[in-house]
Scaffold this motif. Structure first.
Motif, PDB file in Angstrom:
ATOM      1  N   GLY A  21       0.835  -1.204   0.000  1.00 28.24           N
ATOM      2  CA  GLY A  21       0.000   0.000   0.000  1.00 28.24           C
ATOM      3  C   GLY A  21       0.863   1.244   0.000  1.00 28.24           C
ATOM      4  O   GLY A  21       2.091   1.188   0.116  1.00 28.24           O
ATOM      5  N   PRO A  22       0.230   2.410  -0.123  1.00 30.53           N
ATOM      6  CA  PRO A  22       0.976   3.664  -0.111  1.00 30.53           C
ATOM      7  C   PRO A  22       1.648   3.904   1.244  1.00 30.53           C
ATOM      8  O   PRO A  22       1.128   3.524   2.287  1.00 30.53           O
ATOM      9  CB  PRO A  22      -0.089   4.719  -0.398  1.00 30.53           C
ATOM     10  CG  PRO A  22      -1.240   3.964  -0.980  1.00 30.53           C
ATOM     11  CD  PRO A  22      -1.196   2.607  -0.369  1.00 30.53           C
ATOM     12  N   LEU A  23       2.804   4.554   1.202  1.00 32.07           N
ATOM     13  CA  LEU A  23       3.528   4.953   2.402  1.00 32.07           C
ATOM     14  C   LEU A  23       3.465   6.473   2.502  1.00 32.07           C
ATOM     15  O   LEU A  23       3.819   7.173   1.553  1.00 32.07           O
ATOM     16  CB  LEU A  23       4.983   4.494   2.337  1.00 32.07           C
ATOM     17  CG  LEU A  23       5.859   4.862   3.535  1.00 32.07           C
ATOM     18  CD1 LEU A  23       5.419   4.088   4.774  1.00 32.07           C
ATOM     19  CD2 LEU A  23       7.328   4.578   3.224  1.00 32.07           C
ATOM     20  N   GLU A  24       2.998   6.973   3.629  1.00 29.71           N
ATOM     21  CA  GLU A  24       2.874   8.422   3.831  1.00 29.71           C
ATOM     22  C   GLU A  24       3.923   8.878   4.838  1.00 29.71           C
ATOM     23  O   GLU A  24       4.031   8.339   5.935  1.00 29.71           O
ATOM     24  CB  GLU A  24       1.474   8.764   4.337  1.00 29.71           C
ATOM     25  CG  GLU A  24       1.226  10.251   4.507  1.00 29.71           C
ATOM     26  CD  GLU A  24      -0.213  10.569   4.881  1.00 29.71           C
ATOM     27  OE1 GLU A  24      -0.488  11.734   5.222  1.00 29.71           O
ATOM     28  OE2 GLU A  24      -1.061   9.643   4.843  1.00 29.71           O
ATOM     29  N   LEU A  25       4.697   9.881   4.454  1.00 27.83           N
ATOM     30  CA  LEU A  25       5.714  10.470   5.325  1.00 27.83           C
ATOM     31  C   LEU A  25       5.247  11.849   5.751  1.00 27.83           C
ATOM     32  O   LEU A  25       4.767  12.640   4.932  1.00 27.83           O
ATOM     33  CB  LEU A  25       7.055  10.562   4.591  1.00 27.83           C
ATOM     34  CG  LEU A  25       7.601   9.263   4.014  1.00 27.83           C
ATOM     35  CD1 LEU A  25       8.916   9.516   3.276  1.00 27.83           C
ATOM     36  CD2 LEU A  25       7.801   8.216   5.102  1.00 27.83           C
ATOM     37  N   SER A  26       5.415  12.167   7.038  1.00 26.18           N
ATOM     38  CA  SER A  26       4.881  13.411   7.581  1.00 26.18           C
ATOM     39  C   SER A  26       5.877  14.066   8.525  1.00 26.18           C
ATOM     40  O   SER A  26       6.568  13.387   9.291  1.00 26.18           O
ATOM     41  CB  SER A  26       3.567  13.136   8.340  1.00 26.18           C
ATOM     42  OG  SER A  26       3.117  14.282   9.025  1.00 26.18           O
ATOM     43  N   ILE A  27       5.952  15.400   8.459  1.00 26.53           N
ATOM     44  CA  ILE A  27       6.708  16.182   9.428  1.00 26.53           C
ATOM     45  C   ILE A  27       5.815  17.336   9.872  1.00 26.53           C
ATOM     46  O   ILE A  27       4.914  17.759   9.142  1.00 26.53           O
ATOM     47  CB  ILE A  27       8.037  16.730   8.864  1.00 26.53           C
ATOM     48  CG1 ILE A  27       7.767  17.594   7.625  1.00 26.53           C
ATOM     49  CG2 ILE A  27       8.997  15.615   8.560  1.00 26.53           C
ATOM     50  CD1 ILE A  27       9.009  18.318   7.125  1.00 26.53           C
ATOM     51  N   GLY A  28       6.053  17.835  11.073  1.00 31.25           N
ATOM     52  CA  GLY A  28       5.236  18.942  11.542  1.00 31.25           C
ATOM     53  C   GLY A  28       5.579  19.326  12.963  1.00 31.25           C
ATOM     54  O   GLY A  28       6.526  18.817  13.562  1.00 31.25           O
ATOM     55  N   GLY A  29       4.795  20.229  13.495  1.00 32.18           N
ATOM     56  CA  GLY A  29       5.006  20.679  14.859  1.00 32.18           C
ATOM     57  C   GLY A  29       3.995  21.741  15.237  1.00 32.18           C
ATOM     58  O   GLY A  29       3.151  22.139  14.433  1.00 32.18           O
ATOM     59  N   TRP A  86      -0.461   2.561   4.611  1.00 33.41           N
ATOM     60  CA  TRP A  86      -1.896   2.404   4.388  1.00 33.41           C
ATOM     61  C   TRP A  86      -2.203   0.976   3.923  1.00 33.41           C
ATOM     62  O   TRP A  86      -2.001   0.638   2.759  1.00 33.41           O
ATOM     63  CB  TRP A  86      -2.392   3.427   3.372  1.00 33.41           C
ATOM     64  CG  TRP A  86      -2.369   4.815   3.930  1.00 33.41           C
ATOM     65  CD1 TRP A  86      -1.361   5.729   3.823  1.00 33.41           C
ATOM     66  CD2 TRP A  86      -3.385   5.427   4.726  1.00 33.41           C
ATOM     67  NE1 TRP A  86      -1.681   6.884   4.492  1.00 33.41           N
ATOM     68  CE2 TRP A  86      -2.925   6.733   5.054  1.00 33.41           C
ATOM     69  CE3 TRP A  86      -4.640   5.016   5.190  1.00 33.41           C
ATOM     70  CZ2 TRP A  86      -3.682   7.610   5.831  1.00 33.41           C
ATOM     71  CZ3 TRP A  86      -5.389   5.894   5.955  1.00 33.41           C
ATOM     72  CH2 TRP A  86      -4.908   7.175   6.269  1.00 33.41           C
ATOM     73  N   VAL A  87      -2.665   0.160   4.853  1.00 33.70           N
ATOM     74  CA  VAL A  87      -3.013  -1.224   4.526  1.00 33.70           C
ATOM     75  C   VAL A  87      -4.372  -1.299   3.832  1.00 33.70           C
ATOM     76  O   VAL A  87      -4.655  -2.222   3.075  1.00 33.70           O
ATOM     77  CB  VAL A  87      -3.000  -2.113   5.788  1.00 33.70           C
ATOM     78  CG1 VAL A  87      -1.587  -2.228   6.327  1.00 33.70           C
ATOM     79  CG2 VAL A  87      -3.931  -1.557   6.860  1.00 33.70           C
ATOM     80  N   LEU A  88      -5.229  -0.317   4.118  1.00 33.58           N
ATOM     81  CA  LEU A  88      -6.524  -0.168   3.449  1.00 33.58           C
ATOM     82  C   LEU A  88      -6.713   1.317   3.157  1.00 33.58           C
ATOM     83  O   LEU A  88      -5.992   2.165   3.691  1.00 33.58           O
ATOM     84  CB  LEU A  88      -7.665  -0.682   4.336  1.00 33.58           C
ATOM     85  CG  LEU A  88      -7.653  -2.179   4.695  1.00 33.58           C
ATOM     86  CD1 LEU A  88      -8.700  -2.462   5.769  1.00 33.58           C
ATOM     87  CD2 LEU A  88      -7.885  -3.041   3.465  1.00 33.58           C
ATOM     88  N   ASP A  89      -7.702   1.637   2.339  1.00 31.29           N
ATOM     89  CA  ASP A  89      -7.954   3.039   2.032  1.00 31.29           C
ATOM     90  C   ASP A  89      -8.265   3.853   3.282  1.00 31.29           C
ATOM     91  O   ASP A  89      -8.006   5.056   3.335  1.00 31.29           O
ATOM     92  CB  ASP A  89      -9.127   3.172   1.046  1.00 31.29           C
ATOM     93  CG  ASP A  89      -8.771   2.668  -0.342  1.00 31.29           C
ATOM     94  OD1 ASP A  89      -7.557   2.563  -0.628  1.00 31.29           O
ATOM     95  OD2 ASP A  89      -9.691   2.388  -1.126  1.00 31.29           O
ATOM     96  N   TRP A  90      -8.818   3.198   4.299  1.00 34.19           N
ATOM     97  CA  TRP A  90      -9.260   3.913   5.495  1.00 34.19           C
ATOM     98  C   TRP A  90      -8.459   3.573   6.749  1.00 34.19           C
ATOM     99  O   TRP A  90      -8.751   4.092   7.833  1.00 34.19           O
ATOM    100  CB  TRP A  90     -10.728   3.605   5.762  1.00 34.19           C
ATOM    101  CG  TRP A  90     -11.023   2.126   5.892  1.00 34.19           C
ATOM    102  CD1 TRP A  90     -11.324   1.262   4.896  1.00 34.19           C
ATOM    103  CD2 TRP A  90     -10.985   1.339   7.094  1.00 34.19           C
ATOM    104  NE1 TRP A  90     -11.494  -0.021   5.378  1.00 34.19           N
ATOM    105  CE2 TRP A  90     -11.298   0.015   6.745  1.00 34.19           C
ATOM    106  CE3 TRP A  90     -10.738   1.640   8.434  1.00 34.19           C
ATOM    107  CZ2 TRP A  90     -11.345  -1.015   7.667  1.00 34.19           C
ATOM    108  CZ3 TRP A  90     -10.782   0.612   9.369  1.00 34.19           C
ATOM    109  CH2 TRP A  90     -11.092  -0.695   8.982  1.00 34.19           C
TER     110      TRP A  90
END
Length: 264
Positions: A21-29, A86-90
């Motif tokens: 599935g898609p892999l989402e990478l995130s940064i923030g603060g 993301w193993v599933l869409d949700w």
């Protein structure tokens, strides 16, 4: 046999990649609120003492000067780096690294027959390694999701205290903080739950905001000699209550891991 094994390995790897599935990478603060109630109760008592000496200095003809009071360690800044598979869409499996920082300092002098210095600095930091899930409730342009994570928290307090009383003040007084400096740290397990709202702004990219509540507490912070933290010198070790709320502003990008480049 080696050739067959190689072919089978390529086929298996290709099959896993195709199912990935898609892999989402995130940064923030963003800003955070943290309890640290034991530290803040001590800080309030020190502020009361500083206020008392400021009033005495203002009223005494032979003493001048004042010291600003300490800010409470109730707010700070938190930064994170995270990934979601993301193993599933949700539904996504999540891993996240957090760094949170809160500090307070005050200094000043009272000048009488001699100069008396008050210089206090408290610097608290938490790092966290968390794992959990994200569940999407709504995905219609905007993406609304809930997060639940659990993991390891490590807290460190650097502290430095100089508290000199003017010689003109002769009355006995209690609650004067013990002088010295040190570093104490400890760890615990805690959990966090919250909501996130993401807005797509480019192909595979999201801008978002999240709010979360954290529940965690470190029973005692120790120095390298194994001595517990006792900021006010009353013989009782202080705990570190990490419970609080954080607000984060995030940027994330989704990477398609499938070989054919099609999104699931």
């Amino acid at each position: 046999m080696k050739g067959l094994a190689s072919v089978l390995g390529i086929v298996l790897l290709g099959g896993c990649a195709a199912l990935a599935g898609p892999l989402e990478l995130s940064i923030g603060g963003g800003p955070s609120a943290i309890s640290l109630d034991a530290f803040n109760a001590i800080t309030e008592s020190w502020n009361a003492l500083i206020g008392h000496f400021n009033e005495c200095a203002a009223a005494h003809p032979d003493v001048s000067g004042s010291v600003r009071t300490l800010d409470l360690l109730t707010t700070g800044l938190v930064a994170h780096a995270a990934e979601r598979y993301w193993v599933l869409d949700w539904l996504a499996l999540c891993a996240r690294f957090d760094y949170e920082h809160s500090e307070s300092a005050a200094s000043g002098t009272y000048v009488g027959a001699e100069t008396s210095t008050v210089d206090i600095a408290l610097d608290y930091r938490t790092i966290a390694l968390l794992a959990g899930v994200r569940v999407v409730f709504l995905d219609a342009g905007l993406r609304l999701a809930g997060d639940v994570t659990m993991g390891y928290y490590h807290g460190t307090l650097d502290h430095s205290v100089v508290f000199e009383i003017p010689s003109e003040y002769t009355d006995a007084i209690s609650g004067v903080p013990p002088e010295g400096l040190g570093r104490h740290s400890g760890d615990t397990v805690g959990f966090e739950a919250g909501f996130a709202l993401d807005v797509p702004f480019a192909e595979g990219g999201y801008l978002g905001a999240a709010i979360a509540y954290r529940s965690a507490a470190i029973a005692a912070l120790m120095n390298t000699s194994g001595e517990p933290l006792d900021l006010d010198g009353d013989g009782t070790a202080e705990d570190a209550n990490l419970s609080g709320i954080s607000v984060r502003f995030c940027f994330s990008i989704v990477i398609d891991l499938s070989l054919d480049g099609e999104k699931e």
